[in-house]
Design an enzyme around this catalytic site. Structure first.
Site, short mmCIF file in Angstrom:
data_model
loop_
_atom_site.label_atom_id
_atom_site.label_comp_id
_atom_site.label_asym_id
_atom_site.label_seq_id
_atom_site.Cartn_x
_atom_site.Cartn_y
_atom_site.Cartn_z
N LYS A 1 0.81 -1.22 0.00
CA LYS A 1 0.00 0.00 0.00
C LYS A 1 0.85 1.28 0.00
CE LYS A 1 -3.76 -2.30 2.46
NZ LYS A 1 -4.64 -2.29 3.64
N LYS B 1 -14.93 -2.37 2.33
CA LYS B 1 -13.67 -2.49 1.60
C LYS B 1 -12.63 -1.59 2.24
CE LYS B 1 -15.06 -5.52 -1.22
NZ LYS B 1 -16.01 -5.99 -0.23
N ASP B 2 -11.37 -2.04 2.19
CA ASP B 2 -10.27 -1.33 2.81
C ASP B 2 -10.22 0.12 2.31
OD1 ASP B 2 -7.72 -0.43 3.66
OD2 ASP B 2 -7.00 -2.50 3.71
N LYS B 3 -10.10 1.06 3.24
CA LYS B 3 -10.03 2.47 2.88
C LYS B 3 -8.81 2.75 2.01
CE LYS B 3 -9.58 7.10 4.94
NZ LYS B 3 -9.54 7.88 6.21
N SER C 1 -7.21 1.64 -0.57
CA SER C 1 -7.29 0.76 -1.74
C SER C 1 -8.03 1.47 -2.86
CB SER C 1 -8.03 -0.53 -1.38
OG SER C 1 -9.41 -0.26 -1.15
#
Length: 355
Positions: A23, A81-83, A85
């Site tokens: 990330k 959902k992952d922030k 991303s």
């Protein structure tokens, strides 16, 4: 106050030697929901196929509700959902009648509606078939070991741990410092008897508690060599369904079905009621629950019921490509499973601190 440690959960193939940076950019972590069916084109619910970058799912839902001038409860999604991303995911808006919206006027930085279509059923949490992931891990070390572990993972899978997102963001930096997830901090306060009034925070704390305990069960099965070896009284989940059964005797037929992936070993998602396991498996699970009695008592008092979750996670369509100092991973997982749990078994991922 009880401390909920997340660093001692065991690895299936031993602690990895390789490291890499995850990330570094939002585009390094891409996820696409697999709904499993098509909206029919009519009904009271508008399904939105969207793309968001660097945004929290709940925050987007709040903005959709505001734009449509409907209560927040009318806006749903199949999964968070992952922030950090780039995520393509579905949102649902309950709008009876024929009212339509000009989604080109919806103005939220990092978010766009790709298309909208009506459906006759509500979009509910967990209705997804799965998610497809595309991850770029930078500054990779020990590429040979990473390649070897990928081959192991493709054959035997990884522990189906709840990932770091469930516990609130935990970022491991190059200095190897780990910050505890905010959801776990709230969970510890609940264990200490503190009341959490905010409904959303309370829900996340409860989820973190239950997930943490599940991970403990999985870790102990690995420790006792029960991860892929059934014992008497184990509970098996039929692959691809929520149906499960307990088997008092482990015969060759059961062993073959486990090997073939037809049935999956499971551990409890703790709640009120009797364990579904029997004999040796029930003794094993009860012993672990006694070690965390205060946590189990709290989950039961909150009204949660005993459920099961499979302990082995197989990444489908797993593919990888080395690109100089990077590796690009692609794979699909069932709904409710975490890409970070695959990465954890592969290498130690370091992350830049993001606020």
């Amino acid at each position: 106050m009880n401390s909920l440690d997340t660093q001692n959960w065991r690895y299936l193939h031993g602690r990895p030697k390789g490291t890499g940076k995850l990330k570094s950019q939002l585009a390094d972590f891409c996820v696409t929901e697999i709904l499993g069916y098509e909206p029919c084109g009519e009904g009271e619910h508008i399904y939105l196929w969207t793309q968001k970058e660097g945004l929290n799912t709940a925050f987007v839902a709040e903005n959709i509700a505001r734009f449509c001038k409907v209560p927040l409860r009318n806006v749903t999604y199949a999964g968070r959902k992952d922030k950090y991303s780039v995520s393509q995911q579905w949102f649902g808006v309950h709008v009876p009648g024929k009212q339509e919206f000009d989604w080109s006027e919806f103005d939220l930085d990092g978010f766009q509606v790709l298309f909208a279509k009506r459906h006759n059923k509500k979009l509910r949490v967990g209705t997804l078939k799965g998610n497809h992931f595309s991850l770029r891990i930078r500054q990779l070390t020990e590429p040979d070991e990473v390649a070897s572990r990928l081959k192991l993972i493709s054959r035997s899978g990884v522990p189906n741990y709840f990932g770091e997102q469930r516990f609130g963001l935990m970022r491991q930096t190059n200095s190897q410092q780990v910050s505890q997830g905010s959801n776990l901090l709230l969970a510890e306060k609940m264990l200490a008897g503190e009341e959490i009034r905010n409904r959303n925070k309370r829900s996340m704390a409860i989820s973190a508690l239950r997930s943490w305990l599940f991970n403990e069960f999985v870790s102990q099965r690995i420790h006792h060599s029960y991860f892929d070896t059934p014992i008497e009284g184990d509970v098996f989940i039929l692959n691809g369904s929520n149906s499960y059964f307990s088997e008092s005797e482990i015969d060759q037929n059961i062993l073959d079905r486990v090997t073939n992936g037809d049935i999956l070993l499971s551990a409890p998602l703790w709640g009120k009621g009797l364990l579904s396991s029997q004999s040796a498996s029930a003794m094993f699970e009860n012993q672990i629950s006694k070690e965390h009695k205060n946590l189990c008592d709290l989950l039961e008092s909150l009204g949660l019921k005993q459920e099961r979750r499979h302990i082995q996670l197989l990444a489908k369509e797993l593919a990888w490509e080395f690109d100089e100092e990077d590796i690009l991973l692609k794979f699909s997982l069932p709904s409710g499973c975490f890409a970070t749990s695959v990465v954890r078994e592969l290498l130690t991922a370091t992350q830049d601190d993001v606020t």
